[in-house]
Design a protein around this motif. Structure first.
Motif, mmCIF file in Angstrom:
data_model
loop_
_atom_site.group_PDB
_atom_site.id
_atom_site.type_symbol
_atom_site.label_atom_id
_atom_site.label_comp_id
_atom_site.label_asym_id
_atom_site.label_seq_id
_atom_site.Cartn_x
_atom_site.Cartn_y
_atom_site.Cartn_z
ATOM 1 N N ASN A 178 0.834 -1.206 0.000
ATOM 2 C CA ASN A 178 0.000 0.000 0.000
ATOM 3 C C ASN A 178 0.867 1.255 0.000
ATOM 4 N N TYR B 54 -1.915 -1.292 -5.584
ATOM 5 C CA TYR B 54 -3.178 -1.261 -4.833
ATOM 6 C C TYR B 54 -3.993 -2.524 -5.094
ATOM 7 N N SER C 172 -7.382 -0.236 0.619
ATOM 8 C CA SER C 172 -7.088 -0.603 -0.773
ATOM 9 C C SER C 172 -8.097 0.002 -1.739
#
Length: 361
Positions: free
Chosen positions: A209, A228, A247
């Motif tokens: 991330n 992502y 996400s």
């Protein structure tokens, strides 16, 4: 009884986090057994175990109670290494509660205890915590300085895979905040390898991330979306709803920047719905802010106003929670100070009594 205590502690750890009730039950059994035998070190270990459990569950009030007891017990018995670890965990709890000043104090006190015990691993984690706080204080140079010290200390110890993964992740954060994105990505990638090796999916998603965020901030949107989407797959594998909110909103924000508003709307709404289902107020706020922007760009002003009202209500709720927490913390500080004074008075009275007794003999 020592064998039985060790067995209770082992069982409690094995049950956590799959069966929280039994994990706490066996930790309590260990605590009761240690108290019955008046074994102070074992009592401290059981208190610390319960404190760690409560911290992981987000019950920070009970976490502080048990960890404070552990610190006091270890300190009284001059086991400064164990006291350092328990105090460091208290610092972690204070961060979770948003009390950075108290957290910094806890890390500094823990570092002094670790130095006294010559526990380099504990000291490394204290510096890691201090580094994180400087990052929050927007002092990137101090953040990087402390995490580099922590890293150098850790490599002198017998660290395990997760220790190094955590340290590299924090080092990457500090490097990124010091305008060294390529070095940051390299550290995140290395941390990800360690987490993958250990099967630590939550932390692995965190690594990826943050790499995605760096690419997003550099305008490298295809690379950001790739990372992502990897996070999304891992979050689903781990059944991590909180991770999914991060996400989905990450993907949504990239699509906003690419002006792909229909795709952005899909992912922002997903993040919002999941956050709402787990009552994650901060994540509801973040998703709501993106939904306000998307609907505004789409000319859907009623929907934009709808999410504005929700987001405003969530902000108010979070503000009230902060004020209530601050009130509880002030009361806890008062009670702790009062208790310490009582303990000091009792010690002075005991010393005076011992002096009189020895004098009369």
């Amino acid at each position: 009884d020592s064998a039985r205590f060790a067995q209770y502690m082992s069982i409690s750890k094995n049950y956590y986090p799959e069966n929280l009730s039994l994990a706490h039950q066996y930790a309590d059994s260990a605590l009761n057994l240690a108290a019955k035998n008046n074994n102070r070190i074992q009592t401290g270990l059981a208190e610390e175990r319960q404190g760690s459990f409560y911290k992981s569950e987000g019950d920070f009030e009970n976490a502080e109670i048990h960890l404070n007891r552990a610190v006091n017990i270890f300190f009284e018995n001059q086991d400064y290494s164990k006291a350092a670890w328990a105090k460091k965990k208290l610092g972690d709890v204070k961060i979770e509660r948003g009390d950075f000043t108290q957290s910094m104090n806890a890390y500094i006190e823990a570092s002094k205890l670790a130095e006294e015990a010559d526990d380099k691993k504990a000291l490394a984690y204290c510096y890691r915590g201090i580094s994180y706080l400087y990052y929050q204080y927007k002092e990137p140079e101090k953040s990087l300085e402390n995490i580099q010290t922590a890293y150098l200390l850790l490599i002198e110890t017998e660290y395990d895979t997760l220790d190094m993964a955590d340290m590299l992740h924090t080092l990457a954060i500090a490097l990124g905040s010091n305008d060294q994105p390529d070095s940051a990505i390299a550290c995140y990638e290395l941390s990800a390898e360690y987490n993958k090796m250990y099967g630590n999916l939550g932390s692995l998603a965190g690594n990826l991330n943050n790499i995605a965020l760096i690419y997003e901030n550099r305008g490298m949107y295809d690379e950001a979306l790739s990372y992502y989407n990897q996070c999304l797959i891992i979050d689903r594998q781990a059944d991590d709803n909180l991770g999914l909110t991060f996400s989905h909103i990450g993907i949504a924000n990239v699509y906003i920047k690419q002006n792909k508003l229909d795709s952005a709307l899909y992912h922002a709404l997903k993040s919002f719905q999941i956050a709402k289902s787990i009552d994650a107020l901060h994540r509801i706020q973040k998703a709501g802010e993106s939904l306000i922007e998307i609907h505004k760009e789409l000319g859907q002003y009623d929907s934009s106003l709808y999410y504005y009202e929700i987001t405003t209500a969530v902000k108010d709720s979070l503000y009230k929670q902060t004020k209530i927490r601050e009130s509880y913390e002030l009361q806890a500080i008062y009670e702790t100070d009062k208790k310490e004074k009582e303990i000091l008075l009792l010690k002075e009275q005991k010393q005076a009594a011992d002096f009189r007794r020895n004098t009369y003999i």
